[in-house]
Scaffold this active site. Structure first.
Site, PDB file in Angstrom:
ATOM      1  CE  LYS A  25      71.661  48.836  41.275  1.00 31.70           C
ATOM      2  NZ  LYS A  25      72.268  49.921  42.068  1.00 31.70           N
ATOM      3  CG  ASP A  35      75.600  48.915  43.021  1.00 34.08           C
ATOM      4  OD1 ASP A  35      76.830  48.902  42.845  1.00 34.08           O
ATOM      5  OD2 ASP A  35      74.820  49.664  42.403  1.00 34.08           O
ATOM      6  CE  LYS A  60      78.264  51.797  41.102  1.00 32.41           C
ATOM      7  NZ  LYS A  60      76.935  51.722  41.721  1.00 32.41           N
ATOM      8  CG  ASP A  65      89.877  52.050  51.231  1.00 26.86           C
ATOM      9  OD1 ASP A  65      91.107  52.259  51.318  1.00 26.86           O
ATOM     10  OD2 ASP A  65      89.044  52.605  51.963  1.00 26.86           O
ATOM     11  CB  ILE A  66      94.502  50.083  50.630  1.00 27.09           C
ATOM     12  CG1 ILE A  66      93.927  49.972  52.045  1.00 27.09           C
ATOM     13  CG2 ILE A  66      94.995  51.494  50.359  1.00 27.09           C
ATOM     14  CD1 ILE A  66      94.977  50.178  53.139  1.00 27.09           C
ATOM     15  CB  THR A  88      77.140  54.909  32.289  1.00 26.72           C
ATOM     16  OG1 THR A  88      76.325  54.759  33.442  1.00 26.72           O
ATOM     17  CG2 THR A  88      77.497  53.577  31.724  1.00 26.72           C
ATOM     18  NE  ARG A 111      65.628  56.594  37.625  1.00 23.49           N
ATOM     19  CZ  ARG A 111      66.491  57.479  37.152  1.00 23.49           C
ATOM     20  NH1 ARG A 111      66.280  58.770  37.364  1.00 23.49           N
ATOM     21  NH2 ARG A 111      67.555  57.092  36.479  1.00 23.49           N
TER      22      ARG A 111
HETATM   23  O1  C5P Z   1      66.346  53.939  37.614  1.00 18.39           O
HETATM   24  P1  C5P Z   1      67.395  53.372  36.722  1.00 18.39           P
HETATM   25  O2  C5P Z   1      66.919  52.199  35.892  1.00 18.39           O
HETATM   26  O3  C5P Z   1      68.073  54.423  35.892  1.00 18.39           O
HETATM   27  O4  C5P Z   1      68.477  52.783  37.741  1.00 18.39           O
HETATM   28  C1  C5P Z   1      69.706  52.266  37.306  1.00 18.39           C
HETATM   29  C2  C5P Z   1      70.495  51.769  38.462  1.00 18.39           C
HETATM   30  O5  C5P Z   1      71.756  51.370  37.977  1.00 18.39           O
HETATM   31  C3  C5P Z   1      70.752  52.786  39.556  1.00 18.39           C
HETATM   32  O6  C5P Z   1      70.803  52.071  40.795  1.00 18.39           O
HETATM   33  C4  C5P Z   1      72.102  53.344  39.212  1.00 18.39           C
HETATM   34  O7  C5P Z   1      72.807  53.784  40.342  1.00 18.39           O
HETATM   35  C5  C5P Z   1      72.780  52.115  38.631  1.00 18.39           C
HETATM   36  N1  C5P Z   1      73.870  52.402  37.726  1.00 18.39           N
HETATM   37  C6  C5P Z   1      73.745  53.167  36.569  1.00 18.39           C
HETATM   38  N2  C5P Z   1      74.836  53.370  35.771  1.00 18.39           N
HETATM   39  C7  C5P Z   1      76.008  52.844  36.111  1.00 18.39           C
HETATM   40  C8  C5P Z   1      76.141  52.068  37.261  1.00 18.39           C
HETATM   41  C9  C5P Z   1      75.038  51.866  38.063  1.00 18.39           C
HETATM   42  O8  C5P Z   1      72.650  53.631  36.248  1.00 18.39           O
HETATM   43  N3  C5P Z   1      77.040  53.009  35.317  1.00 18.39           N
END
Ligand code: C5P
Length: 233
Positions: free
Chosen positions: A41, A68, A70, A73-74, A125, A216
């Protein structure tokens, strides 16, 4: 979990979030993970750093790629931007469902003409009930996620990004073919970092997730490939 007994099949459901601030680090991770079957991603940070150039390099390494960005916009702006993005080697892109029906429908049309998958972001989230009220919503994140997922489905999107904890209701309401891409995944052996509502990979799949976004626990591991292969332990 019986239907996911093949490890290779499990790895094809993992999307590794390459949230790193150096092109070399992203390429090193790509080399470590290449051939495993997982996706990568590319998010806003890496896109700001490298644009679409890295997309082509990951493609050559054999990855499927989720871009990703996201978009929100219009309809005209989103449509024209997607027309450019889908010329690259990306496999999946996303937009915010709260952009509304027309934006979603036009985005879906552009992506499907280019044979790309498009999903919608429901409720971030990072937003709790009180945050939702401050932006004019009724504070029920699950209901809002469901409302937006239904709108996305009606507009022709292939699925949504949502918390794995919302996956059971979304799976039930949107049917078996609607993609549920879920971040907030933590194997039992890893730290939670700043994620609060986490599920293990197995529990997320059992809850109805189609793809697991994991950052991570893999990217910060001493041996990222080993961490990826051990997600199910
Ligand atoms: O490091 P980690 O496993 O927490 O990364 C989660 C990934 O998912 C990150 O790229 C974060 O921006 C993305 N993400 C998230 N929660 C969301 C949407 C995307 O953690 N609601």
């Amino acid at each position: 979990m019986a239907k996911y007994s093949d490890k290779k099949e499990l790895l094809r459901k993992v999307i590794v979030a390459l949230d790193v601030d150096s092109k070399q680090r992203a390429l090193d991770l790509g080399q470590a993970l290449a051939g495993s079957g997982c996706w990568v991603k590319v998010g806003l940070e890496l896109y700001a750093l490298t644009g679409l150039s890295l997309i082509e390099e990951f493609k050559q390494m054999g990855f499927k790629i989720f871009l990703d960005l996201k978009l929100h916009d219009i309809p005209n702006t989103v449509e024209r931007t997607l027309k450019l993005l889908v010329r690259s080697g990306v496999d999946m892109v996303n937009v915010h469902c709260s952009g509304g029906y027309e934006m979603l429908a036009r985005a879906a049309e552009v992506c499907h003409q280019a044979e790309k998958t498009i999903i919608g972001v429901t409720v971030l989230t990072s937003l709790g009930s009180e945050d939702l009220i401050t932006i004019g919503m009724d504070g029920n994140a699950e209901q809002q996620a469901l409302r937006l997922a239904k709108l996305a489905q009606k507009a022709g999107l292939d699925g949504v990004v949502a918390s794995a904890q919302e996956a059971p209701i979304l799976r039930q309401e949107c049917g078996p073919d609607f993609l549920l891409v879920t971040p907030g995944i933590r194997p039992a052996w890893s730290a939670k970092d700043d994620q609060v509502r986490v599920l293990t990979p197995r529990k997320a799949l059992d809850a109805g997730s189609s793809y697991l976004v994991v950052g991570r626990p893999i990217t910060m591991a001493a041996n990222p490939r080993e961490a990826l292969e051990n997600l199910w332990d």
